[in-house]
Write a protein that holds these residues in place. Structure first.
Motif, short mmCIF file in Angstrom:
data_model
loop_
_atom_site.label_atom_id
_atom_site.label_comp_id
_atom_site.label_asym_id
_atom_site.label_seq_id
_atom_site.Cartn_x
_atom_site.Cartn_y
_atom_site.Cartn_z
N PHE A 134 -12.65 18.39 1.24
CA PHE A 134 -11.35 17.95 1.72
C PHE A 134 -11.44 16.56 2.32
CE2 PHE A 134 -13.28 19.89 5.46
CZ PHE A 134 -12.86 19.10 6.52
N GLY A 135 -10.27 15.96 2.56
CA GLY A 135 -10.21 14.65 3.17
C GLY A 135 -8.78 14.12 3.13
N CYS A 136 -8.65 12.84 3.45
CA CYS A 136 -7.35 12.16 3.42
C CYS A 136 -7.34 11.19 2.24
CB CYS A 136 -7.11 11.37 4.71
SG CYS A 136 -7.13 12.36 6.22
N SER A 137 -6.37 11.33 1.36
CA SER A 137 -6.23 10.43 0.21
C SER A 137 -5.14 9.40 0.52
CB SER A 137 -5.86 11.21 -1.05
OG SER A 137 -6.89 12.11 -1.39
N SER A 138 -5.50 8.12 0.42
CA SER A 138 -4.64 7.06 0.92
C SER A 138 -3.90 6.30 -0.17
CB SER A 138 -5.46 6.06 1.75
OG SER A 138 -6.01 6.68 2.88
N PHE A 139 -2.66 5.94 0.15
CA PHE A 139 -1.84 5.03 -0.64
C PHE A 139 -1.80 3.70 0.11
CE2 PHE A 139 -0.49 9.23 -1.72
CZ PHE A 139 0.00 9.19 -3.02
N GLN A 140 -1.90 2.61 -0.60
CA GLN A 140 -1.87 1.30 0.05
C GLN A 140 -0.48 1.02 0.60
OE1 GLN A 140 -2.91 -1.97 -2.51
NE2 GLN A 140 -3.32 -3.35 -0.80
N GLY A 141 -0.43 0.56 1.86
CA GLY A 141 0.83 0.24 2.50
C GLY A 141 1.49 1.45 3.12
N THR A 142 2.53 1.21 3.90
CA THR A 142 3.21 2.29 4.62
C THR A 142 4.66 2.49 4.18
OG1 THR A 142 3.80 0.75 6.40
CG2 THR A 142 1.75 2.01 6.66
N ASP A 143 5.04 1.86 3.06
CA ASP A 143 6.41 1.98 2.55
C ASP A 143 6.47 3.08 1.51
OD1 ASP A 143 8.99 1.71 1.67
OD2 ASP A 143 8.71 -0.29 0.79
N GLU A 144 6.99 4.23 1.89
CA GLU A 144 7.01 5.36 0.96
C GLU A 144 7.89 5.11 -0.25
OE1 GLU A 144 10.24 6.32 4.06
OE2 GLU A 144 8.18 5.52 4.07
N ALA A 145 8.84 4.15 -0.15
CA ALA A 145 9.74 3.87 -1.27
C ALA A 145 8.98 3.41 -2.52
CB ALA A 145 10.77 2.82 -0.87
N HIS A 215 -0.57 3.29 10.57
CA HIS A 215 -0.42 1.84 10.73
C HIS A 215 -1.75 1.15 11.02
CE1 HIS A 215 3.91 1.64 10.38
NE2 HIS A 215 4.05 2.63 11.24
N ASP A 216 -2.72 1.88 11.55
CA ASP A 216 -4.03 1.29 11.84
C ASP A 216 -4.69 0.79 10.57
OD1 ASP A 216 -6.42 0.64 13.34
OD2 ASP A 216 -7.30 2.47 12.51
N LEU A 217 -4.67 1.59 9.52
CA LEU A 217 -5.27 1.19 8.25
C LEU A 217 -4.24 0.72 7.22
CD1 LEU A 217 -8.00 3.97 7.79
CD2 LEU A 217 -8.32 1.60 8.51
N ASN A 218 -2.97 0.65 7.64
CA ASN A 218 -1.89 0.23 6.76
C ASN A 218 -1.85 1.08 5.49
OD1 ASN A 218 0.34 -1.36 5.92
ND2 ASN A 218 -1.01 -2.67 4.69
N THR A 219 -1.81 2.39 5.68
CA THR A 219 -1.77 3.31 4.55
C THR A 219 -0.80 4.46 4.83
OG1 THR A 219 -3.56 4.71 5.40
CG2 THR A 219 -4.20 2.90 3.96
N LEU A 220 -0.42 5.12 3.76
CA LEU A 220 0.13 6.47 3.79
C LEU A 220 -0.99 7.37 3.28
CD1 LEU A 220 3.48 5.71 1.98
CD2 LEU A 220 3.35 6.45 4.35
N HIS A 221 -1.18 8.53 3.87
CA HIS A 221 -2.18 9.42 3.30
C HIS A 221 -1.73 10.87 3.34
CE1 HIS A 221 -3.67 10.56 7.33
NE2 HIS A 221 -3.85 9.28 7.61
#
Length: 246
Positions: A134-145, A215-221
């Protein structure tokens, strides 16, 4: 991987503190940009996997692993900072948290690097009889749109089983399973999938029903789990074909 008997890349566990610092420097470049060290207290509790170019010794990828005998101490994991994971406390088999996976953005042959990394991971999982990765899978940026079709695809096909489903803990989340009503465009959805998450899903992985805004890593995960016994047999054979000890 080039033709011949000598592979271009190999994976190994860290031997020294210098190895960990090298991994932290690569992580900083990938996750934060520029020079520096991406370090946190979890580094001292993990084993660090380094993928290096054989001819030069250059570090081209890394990730870290935190083992758990079972789910009783999952609250000590990195992921537990962001997700309420009490449902997984009853998980009875060994678990491994995989985190901070990154590939040098300037590296060539990213597919080969990823294959070597997963080969080493597969060997470790088999050797340690891991039941859940298991873990956290990240998307670049914080804009879900940017990722609405991708999140709609996750909602439709890849939400965690109810018995393991993580609950909301982080102060800022995107509840895509509740909020999205769109039918995903398959092409846009696949284009939006991060490579690591795509690999997890190909192994039968599942995700949380919400994404954390980091926001620390500028991601959505999203929290991601792969139950090893549920990996499709054909995929398992492919992974074990490239599995090598680190």
């Amino acid at each position: 991987m080039p033709n011949g008997t000598t592979p271009r890349f190999h994976a190994r566990f860290n031997d020294t503190q210098a190895d960990i610092r090298a991994a932290q420097a690569l992580r900083h470049r990938c996750f934060r940009g520029g020079e520096g060290l991406d370090a946190d207290p979890y580094d001292d509790m993990c084993r660090h996997m380094l993928v290096e170019e054989v001819s030069t010794g250059k570090l081209v990828a890394c990730f870290r692993l935190m083992p758990f005998q079972d789910g009783t101490s999952i609250g000590d994991s990195y992921s537990a900072q962001f997700y309420e994971l009490s449902a997984l406390r009853d998980y009875a088999s060994p678990m491994i948290e995989m985190g901070r996976f990154c590939i040098d953005p300037d590296a060539q042959d990213g597919a080969d690097i990823l294959r070597v990394a997963w080969g080493a991971m597969t060997h470790y999982v088999d050797q340690e009889n891991i039941g859940l990765m298991f873990g956290c899978s990240s998307f670049q940026g914080t804009d879900e749109a940017r990722y609405l079709d991708t999140f709609a695809l996750l909602r439709d096909r890849h939400i965690a089983p109810k018995r393991w489903l993580p609950r909301v803990k982080a102060p800022k989340v995107f509840r895509f399973a509740q909020r999205l009503r769109r039918t995903p465009d398959a092409k846009r959805a696949m284009l939006g999938l991060p490579p690591l998450l795509r690999t997890y899903l190909m192994m039968g992985g599942w995700v949380s029903d919400h994404a954390v805004v980091d926001h620390d890593l500028n991601t959505l995960h999203v929290f991601t789990g792969v139950e090893i016994a549920s990996v499709p047999p054909a995929r398992a054979r492919l992974l074990r074909a490239v599995a090598t000890p680190a």
